[in-house]
Each structure stands twice: as C-alpha cells, then as structure tokens.
Enzyme design. Structure first.
Site, PDB file in Angstrom:
ATOM      1  N   ASN A 174      28.673  43.116  35.936  1.00 27.35           N
ATOM      2  CA  ASN A 174      28.056  42.030  37.119  1.00 27.35           C
ATOM      3  C   ASN A 174      26.797  41.805  37.563  1.00 27.35           C
ATOM      4  O   ASN A 174      26.622  40.486  36.954  1.00 27.35           O
ATOM      5  CB  ASN A 174      28.809  42.461  38.173  1.00 27.35           C
ATOM      6  CG  ASN A 174      29.980  41.699  38.386  1.00 27.35           C
ATOM      7  OD1 ASN A 174      30.751  40.435  37.447  1.00 27.35           O
ATOM      8  ND2 ASN A 174      31.147  41.831  39.775  1.00 27.35           N
ATOM      9  N   ASP A 195      40.593  52.051  39.985  1.00 30.49           N
ATOM     10  CA  ASP A 195      38.965  51.243  40.478  1.00 30.49           C
ATOM     11  C   ASP A 195      37.978  51.513  38.940  1.00 30.49           C
ATOM     12  O   ASP A 195      37.582  52.873  38.269  1.00 30.49           O
ATOM     13  CB  ASP A 195      38.504  52.787  41.428  1.00 30.49           C
ATOM     14  CG  ASP A 195      37.156  51.894  42.604  1.00 30.49           C
ATOM     15  OD1 ASP A 195      36.555  50.501  41.411  1.00 30.49           O
ATOM     16  OD2 ASP A 195      36.952  51.805  43.204  1.00 30.49           O
ATOM     17  N   HIS A 220      28.698  37.163  37.051  1.00 34.71           N
ATOM     18  CA  HIS A 220      29.882  37.622  37.741  1.00 34.71           C
ATOM     19  C   HIS A 220      31.254  36.130  37.008  1.00 34.71           C
ATOM     20  O   HIS A 220      31.459  37.321  36.499  1.00 34.71           O
ATOM     21  CB  HIS A 220      30.325  36.769  38.643  1.00 34.71           C
ATOM     22  CG  HIS A 220      29.815  37.049  40.039  1.00 34.71           C
ATOM     23  ND1 HIS A 220      30.009  38.682  40.693  1.00 34.71           N
ATOM     24  CD2 HIS A 220      28.572  37.753  40.597  1.00 34.71           C
ATOM     25  CE1 HIS A 220      28.740  39.438  41.354  1.00 34.71           C
ATOM     26  NE2 HIS A 220      28.378  38.382  41.897  1.00 34.71           N
ATOM     27  N   ASP A 225      37.184  44.869  41.499  1.00 34.79           N
ATOM     28  CA  ASP A 225      37.391  45.775  40.427  1.00 34.79           C
ATOM     29  C   ASP A 225      38.641  46.545  40.746  1.00 34.79           C
ATOM     30  O   ASP A 225      38.681  47.948  39.975  1.00 34.79           O
ATOM     31  CB  ASP A 225      36.335  46.363  39.596  1.00 34.79           C
ATOM     32  CG  ASP A 225      35.562  47.219  40.601  1.00 34.79           C
ATOM     33  OD1 ASP A 225      35.922  47.004  41.770  1.00 34.79           O
ATOM     34  OD2 ASP A 225      34.805  48.204  40.356  1.00 34.79           O
ATOM     35  N   ASP A 272      34.284  37.905  35.320  1.00 33.35           N
ATOM     36  CA  ASP A 272      35.780  38.028  35.658  1.00 33.35           C
ATOM     37  C   ASP A 272      36.571  37.535  33.862  1.00 33.35           C
ATOM     38  O   ASP A 272      37.531  38.175  33.998  1.00 33.35           O
ATOM     39  CB  ASP A 272      35.325  36.134  35.847  1.00 33.35           C
ATOM     40  CG  ASP A 272      35.485  36.160  37.660  1.00 33.35           C
ATOM     41  OD1 ASP A 272      35.263  37.396  38.318  1.00 33.35           O
ATOM     42  OD2 ASP A 272      34.616  34.756  38.265  1.00 33.35           O
TER      43      ASP A 272
END
Length: 919
Positions: free
Chosen positions: A535, A527, A540, A570, A544
């Site tokens: 983000n 994680d 976003h 993530d 990405d």
C-alpha cells in the site's frame, strides 16, 4: 399396548439399574474408607522408617566424630575406644537395617521407577562404600602408621548420612499425608537433621584437631563457619515452627530444652575451643570435647523424637477414625439400599397405573396435524408429537427433560436476535399467549421455518399450573419473502465478500448452534503480512487490486458451507461449520499456503505476502462473539510474534495466549486512562545513609480504574510495554511530575530542594525527540535540571545502549542526573558502566533483601558498591525492608537506601507537603 409394554420394560430396567447403582455406591464408599485406612497405615510406617533413619544418622554422626578424633590421636586407639566405635556401628546398623526393611515394604506398594525407589538403591550403594571405609579406618586405628586420613573418613560417612536423609524425605512422596503431618516430617525433621548433621561435622573435625593438638588451618576454619551457618539457619527455622500457635506443646518444650543446651551451655565451650584453635593449645581433650558436643547434639535430636511422638499419635488416632468411618458408611448405605428397594417397588406400582392414561393422551396428540409440545412447570420438555419432531429435528426421547429454549430455538426473522419463548411467558403470566409476527424456528439441523403458534397453561385438579402446551404450524410458504437487509448492506463493496456485520451475525448463529446442538465449528482470523508495504509503495489502488485477486484464490479453497469475510483493511475472517480442530487446522494451513504461494507483481516489481492466522474453536463453552473475536485476535497476534506466516490455535489452557488476551484488554483501558487523565503519581523517599547528602525521592505511577480503585503498575505496565504505549505513559509522567515539582518550588521558595527520580522505559529511549520534549517541559515548569534524576533499568539501557548513551550525555550537559536501575540483574553489568556516564547505581533489590542471611548476596552488594565508588558513582540500595539490612548497608558504605523500611509510597501531593514522613 406394545408401547406400554416397552415402557414397562424401561421401568424394570431403571429399577434394576438403580439397585445396582446403590450397590456400587456402597462398595465404592467402603472401598474409599479402606484406601484411607491403608494410606494412614502407610503414613504410620513412613513415620517409623524416618524415625529409624534419624536415630541411625545420629549414631553414625557420633561414630564419625569418635573415629575422626581417634584418627587424630598420635597413638593407636585404645581398646575402650575401639569397643565404643564397634558398639556404635552395631546400634546404628540395626536402626538402618530396620528402616531399610520398612522402606522396601513401602516401595513394593508404590511405582517401581519412583524417586523413592531410586533413593533406596542409592542408599544401599553408599552403605557398601561405608563398610569399606570402616575397614580402612580400623586398620589405621590399630597401628601407628596410616595413610587413611580423618578427612577421607568424614567424607564417606557424611555422604552416607546425606543419602539417608534423601531417603527419609522421599518416603513421604508416594504417601497421602495430611498437610500438617507432612510439615512436621518433611520440614521440621529436615531442619533437625541439617542442624545435627552439620554440628556433627564440626564435632568430628574439631575432635580430630584437638586430639592431634594441631591449630585449625584457615580452610578448615572457613568450612566450620559454613557448617555453623547451616546449623544456625536450621535452628532458626525450628524456632519459627515452635512459635506457631498450632505447634504441639511437647515439640515446643523440646525446642526450648535444645536452645538451653545447644545455644547456652555448649556455645560457651565451643567459643573457648575456637579461641584456642589459633595455636593448638586446647584446654580440653578430644574426649572431653566429644562429650560436650554429643550432649548438645542429642538435645537437637530430642526435637525429632518429640515430632515422632506427635506424628505417631496422630497416625494411631487417624487409623481408629478411619475404621469407625468404614463401619458407619457400610451401615448407613445398607439402610439406604433397603429404602431404595422399597421405594422402587412403590414407584413401579404407581407407574403401571399411569401408563393407561398416558397411552390414551398420546394417541390423541399423534392424530393432530399441528406441532404440539408439552412441558412441565419449569418449561422442560415432556412430549413432542410427530409434527413437532419433524419441524424441530428432535425426537421425544432426546428432548425429554431439556429446557424448551434448547429444543425450540426461536429468533426474530428481521433482527436475527433471540425471541422469547411463549411457554415461559405463559407460565409466568398464567394465561394463553401467542408469538409475535415473523418469528423463525431454527431446527436442530439448522433449517429455518416461519411459524405461528400459541401456548396455554396446563392445570391440575386444584387449578395449580403444572405445565404448558405449545401448538404451532409452519407458514414459511405463505409468508416467505426476501430478507429486508439488502445485499449491499451485508457484503463488502471491494471484494464482494461478506462484511463484518454479516460475519458477526453468522458467527452468532454458529455460537447458538454450538450451545444448543452441541456442534463444533471453527473461526479463523487472517491478517496479511507485508500488505502495508504494498500500500505504501504502490498506492491504495494497487492494494485494492491485490485484495480482489487474493479473494478469488481464497474462495477456491473454501467449502460451500464455509463463510469467507473481509473484516476490514487486510483482515479476513473464515467460519468453518461443523469442523473439528484437525480438519480446521488443515484448512487454515491451506489458506496460509495460498497466500504464501500468491505472487503479485506491479511494474515489474514482485511482492511476497504471508498470512498470520489465529484459529479458535466454537463450542458449547464459548462465551460470546466478542470473546471469540478477542481470542482469535490474540492468537493471530501470537502468530505474528512467533515469526509471522503461521497458524496459531487459541487454547484456554495456554497461559501465554491467556496473558496476551488479558494484556490486549488493557490496551484500550490504558489509552482511555490517558485520555481521561486517570493516572496518579506517588512518591517514595530515598534516604541518605550518612545524613549529609541530598535527599531523594522516586516518582511512582498508579492507575485509577473505571470504578476509582487504584491499580498497581505491574498490572498494566507489561501490557503498555508490549503494545508500545510506554512512550505515551512516560511523557504523561514527565509532564505531570515536572508540573507538580515546579508548582511546589514556586510555593516554597528558598526551601532546600530534593532530587526527584523519574523512570524512563526502554521504548522511550529510542524516540528521537525525547530530549527536546524533556528540555521543553523543564523550561515550561521552571524546574532546575539539577533536581531531576532519570532512572533507566540496566536491561533497557543495554538493549538501547547507543540511544541511552546519547540521551544521558545530552541531558547531563543540561544539568540532569541519571541512575541505572536494577543494577546487577543483567549480564556483564560492570562492562557497560564504561559506556553509560551515570551518577547513581541502584543495586537490584533481589540482592539487597536477603543480604543479611545470604553471603553471596552480601558479596554482590559489596562488589557493586565498591565498583561504583571506584568510578565515582554513588550507590542506592533498593528493597530495604528492616533495620538489619540498613545496618549492613551502612557497614558497606552504601550512599542511599530505599524501601518499605525507609518510607512507604504515598500520593505525590502529600509527599511534597511533608505529610508522609520517613519511617
């Protein structure tokens, strides 16, 4: 013929091994019996040693009192007194020395650095100090002038008696003692020693002041009270054991005699002495006092003698039983050895006659071009021909006796689910059966073959099925086609990594291989830390891009056999095939370092990342892929709690991870309970102790599980607190609690109202709109604020001091009241009262429940009650379980009491209706 000869050697070796096993088993059982005998003997010796120590302690206590009394006399001790003291020393030292010999003998058979050995050494050192103290006391007793006081003398000899008690208790640590015998020797004798020792201290001290005709100073009187408290508590414990049904009648009789002597006749003399101690005008002489007290203390020591008698009888019986068991086992196993030798001879003769037939069958099966596996009637493998060995990866000697499903692992080529083995169906239906289409055989090394097969039953002469034969062949080349699932269905569109569905399929494969082949694999749950910041800050699209770059770097550190997958957002998963724990840790650390070293910059602004990784081993003990995912998630969460950017291994024995794993299971259950309205409100009455104040009751929370059973709050509240679900739970309680109260008030207008207490968690205190929500609920349900008291635990209030103070002041302005719960359990409790304007202090039940017997707890309750009243705050005592506690609280002037001795919680509807009354 060579194979038959090899089998013959195997049979001969097996016969020899079996005979050797029986001999070893015989010796082991007899040896165990001998060890049991020795353990009983050690227990008997420990009993004798403790008896000597207790007898010596009793004599030394008499010596202590007689010497102290003589030291208090204004004239030198008479020859009679000196002779009595010398006789006591001789008798006490004789018992002590005999006990020391037994203790050293026990210590030789134990560990050299044990607690028992340390106790022996300390006792020997204290004996030297006692000898020196006796010499100084003798000098004082024979002359008028003396600088050695009775207090100094009592301190030395009491220290020696106390060390002797430690030696007595340590004697049973290295000894394998039955539970009830250990209870008698460790518990009952200890209480006897405590009672006699502290009574002996009282005897010595009072003997000194009576002989000196001096009044008791206040400090000495306090010490006497403390000694008497220990005596009373010990006699109470002795009485409890005597009241058990399992207690020997002789012990019960000795306890009754002790009570008549010590608590009856002696108590009257003792009270007379204390009444006369204020002015020193004693009606008894020191000698008369000494005789009365010694007779009473001897009645206590008589209980120890009865315990010794019972323990010695048990030890003697146990030694006899152990000897009989040793002889009986030796005889039985000798007979078993003879039968085993006879049986092995018959087995060898039968095996030789079967070898010829077996050799003929094996030659035939070896020549067949298809794979052939034969099993017994329970589908356990008996034979594989060379083709079957090649396809399955198992040798006959390795597979023999294993279930066919372990050796021949079949899966559906499309769904990848396990395929039923045809042999099991053949044995069940008693007919020839074949496989479904597109069945894949997973070999021992992980290779896969598409096969076609059939299975037929094997019958004996009477037609009974005794096994089955499975014949199959490889059709991989003829039917090999691409998998029906497309690439896009198994891969993540953003990163190109395996997606969650394909990852779980591969995880299931590794789990099957771990169970069937004994392989060890590892699973990492990754994680990313601080990814949400990127983000939220950059959008976003930028997030990405970061994930694609990071994926490329992570793949560079992976082995070809490993799987890297994106599980969502993530979160990433890594499967490490055939990877032991130490190697898996190194790989996980390298992945963590890759993330840590990764530098991502956007519009000139750098961002740092970290990775919290949960590592789980996949082995034969793994339960399911769901359990593995849950364990890895729990380990990852633990890594985050410990500071993030670290690797945490999930170990089944780790209580912290197991608890967190269990708490995580509660998260969904609590959320579902909130959605389905499966919480239940209970009430517990809080009684005013003066009968004039308002009645209170506390609203309590329970949960109905999926089967409709009540779950107590301590099962789910910790999980709700850890995963920030308590604000939602608190709001549920406030809404439904006020709703029930408002309905009750409207149905019974004019009835005197009670004050209802509602608990607020620490997490709710920090919510900005909590005050507004409470005000809205009070108005919606038409509940007067003066009837509501919110309870906040002391620790939660201190942790959220500023928010708590603001909330309390705002709601009190509307008319609500506040109570500080569990007061006294935190640090600097009184200091925070200046900042928290509360109406009630709920005294922590940990102090209340033992306040009758514990003077410290009594003082704490008294202090909290006093400070509360000085500040104008009313007090409520929790955990009030009986009338004795209630009476103490009334003495102190505590305002309210709450606990099972007042009222047991019942459903809120019954409580409001008055159908569950105060006890």
């Amino acid at each position: 013929m060579a194979r038959s000869f090899s089998h013959s050697k195997i049979i001969n070796f097996s016969l020899i091994a079996l005979a050797f096993f029986v001999l070893v088993l015989t010796g082991e059982v007899v040896w165990d019996s001998y060890l049991n005998y020795r353990a009983v003997r050690d227990m008997s010796q420990a009993n004798a040693m403790t008896d000597r120590l207790i007898e010596a302690a009793g004599i030394e206590a008499v010596e202590r009192g007689l010497t102290a009394s003589a030291l208090g006399s204004p004239v030198p001790a008479s020859p009679v007194i000196l002779k009595s003291i010398a006789g006591l020393r001789e008798k006490g030292d004789a018992n002590w020395n005999r006990a020391l010999v037994l203790a050293r003998d026990l210590a030789i058979r134990g560990k050299p650095d044990s607690e028992f050995v340390d106790a022996i050494r300390q006792a020997e050192r204290e004996q030297v100090n006692l000898i020196q103290a006796r010499s100084r006391a003798d000098s004082c007793l024979k002359s008028d002038a003396c600088a050695y006081t009775a207090i100094e003398w009592q301190k030395v000899i009491s220290q020696f008696i106390g060390v002797s008690s430690r030696l007595r208790e340590a004697a049973f640590l290295p000894v394998d003692t039955p539970r009830h015998v250990a209870q008698l020797n460790l518990s009952l004798k200890r209480w006897v020693w405590l009672a006699s020792e502290h009574a002996g201290r009282e005897r010595a001290m009072l003997g000194y002041y009576i002989s000196a005709r001096l009044p008791l100073p206040p400090a000495v009187l306090d010490e006497m009270k403390a000694n008497r408290g220990v005596v009373d508590r010990s006699i109470f414990d002795i009485h409890v054991v005597a009241g058990l049904k399992s207690t020997d009648p002789r012990i019960v009789h000795a306890v009754r005699e002790m009570e008549q002597s010590f608590l009856g006749r002696y108590e009257a003399v003792r009270r007379q002495v204390y009444r006369e101690a204020d002015n020193g005008g004693y009606s008894l002489s020191g000698t008369e006092w000494f005789e009365h007290s010694t007779q009473a203390i001897d009645s206590i020591l008589a209980v120890s003698s009865s315990v010794s008698l019972v323990a010695d009888e048990f030890a003697a019986q146990a030694m006899r039983d152990t000897l009989l068991n040793m002889l009986r086992h030796a005889l039985m196993l000798a007979v078993a050895l003879i039968l085993a030798i006879w049986s092995m001879t018959k087995v060898r003769q039968t095996a030789n006659s079967l070898f010829k037939q077996k050799e003929l069958a094996e030659v035939t099966l070896h020549s067949i071009g298809d794979a052939v596996i034969t099993t017994d009637g329970a589908a356990r493998v008996e034979y594989l021909n060379p083709v079957a060995e090649q396809l399955t990866g198992w040798k006959t000697q390795d597979a023999y006796g294993k279930l066919l499903t372990e050796v021949c692992v079949l899966i559906d080529g499309v769904t990848r689910e396990s395929e039923p083995n045809p042999v099991e169906r053949c044995l069940r239906e008693r007919k020839v059966v074949g496989l479904a289409s597109n069945v894949v055989l997973v070999a021992r090394d992980g290779k896969e073959y598409i096969i076609e097969d059939s299975a037929a039953p094997i019958r004996d002469r009477e037609g009974a099925i005794i096994g089955a034969v499975m014949v199959f062949y490889d059709v991989t080349q003829m039917r090999h086609t691409p998998h029906l699932l497309s690439y896009h269905a198994t891969h993540d569109a953003l990163t190109g990594l395996v997606n969650r569905r394909e990852f779980e399929r591969r995880l299931a494969e590794l789990l099957v291989r771990a169970r069937n082949l004994g392989q060890g694999h590892a699973f990492c749950y990754i994680d990313l830390d601080q990814f949400k910041v990127i983000n939220d800050t950059c959008g976003h699209a930028v997030g990405d891009k970061l994930l694609r770059q990071l994926t490329f770097l992570l793949q560079e550190g992976m082995r070809e056999s490993d799987t890297l997958a994106r599980l969502g957002g993530d979160e990433f998963g890594v499967l490490l095939e055939n990877c032991p724990l130490d190697r898996a840790l190194k790989i996980a650390e390298s992945l963590r370092q890759v993330v840590k070293d990764f530098r991502f910059s956007w519009e000139g602004r750098p961002f740092d990342l970290g990775a919290s990784i949960g590592l789980v081993l996949i082995d034969a003990d793994s339960v399911s892929i769901e359990e593995l995912m849950s364990e890895a998630d729990a380990a990852c969460y633990a890594a985050k709690e410990k500071g993030r950017n670290r690797v945490q291994v999930f170990r089944p024995g780790n209580l912290e991870l197991a608890r967190r794993h269990g708490e995580m299971q509660w998260v969904s259950r609590i959320s579902q309970a909130l959605e389905e309205n499966r919480f239940v409100l209970y009430c517990q009455k809080i009684a005013p102790l003066d009968g004039m104040q308002e009645r209170h009751c506390e609203i309590l929370l329970r949960l109905l599980d999926e089967e409709g059973k009540l779950v107590p709050p301590m099962d789910f509240i910790p999980a709700a607190e850890r995963y920030n679900l308590m604000p939602a739970v608190d709001r549920w309680v406030i809404h439904h609690g006020l709703s029930a109260i408002g309905r009750h008030l409207r149905e019974r207008p004019g009835q005197p109202g009670e004050v209802f207490c509602i608990n607020l968690s620490g997490a709710s205190l920090g919510e900005e709109n909590l005050e507004q929500f409470i005000s809205e609920q009070l108005a919606m349900h038409q509940v007067p604020p003066r009837l509501i008291c919110f309870e906040i635990t002391e620790t939660a209030a201190v942790a959220n001091l500023e928010h708590a103070a603001v909330l309390i002041k705002a709601l009190r302005a509307e008319g609500c009241r506040f109570a500080l719960d569990d007061f006294g359990s935190g640090l600097s409790s009184f200091m925070y009262l200046k900042f928290l304007p509360v109406d009630y202090l709920k005294i922590d039940g940990a102090f209340v429940k033992d306040m009758v017997d514990d003077t410290v707890d009594y003082a704490m309750v008294q202090a909290i009650n006093t400070v509360g009243h000085v500040m104008g705050i009313k007090t409520i005592a929790e955990y009030v379980e009986n009338d004795a506690i209630l009476e103490k609280l009334r003495e102190l002037g505590v305002d309210y009491a709450q606990g099972y001795g007042i009222h047991k919680p019942c459903p809120m509807e019954q409580c409001l209706a008055g159908s569950c009354d105060v006890v």
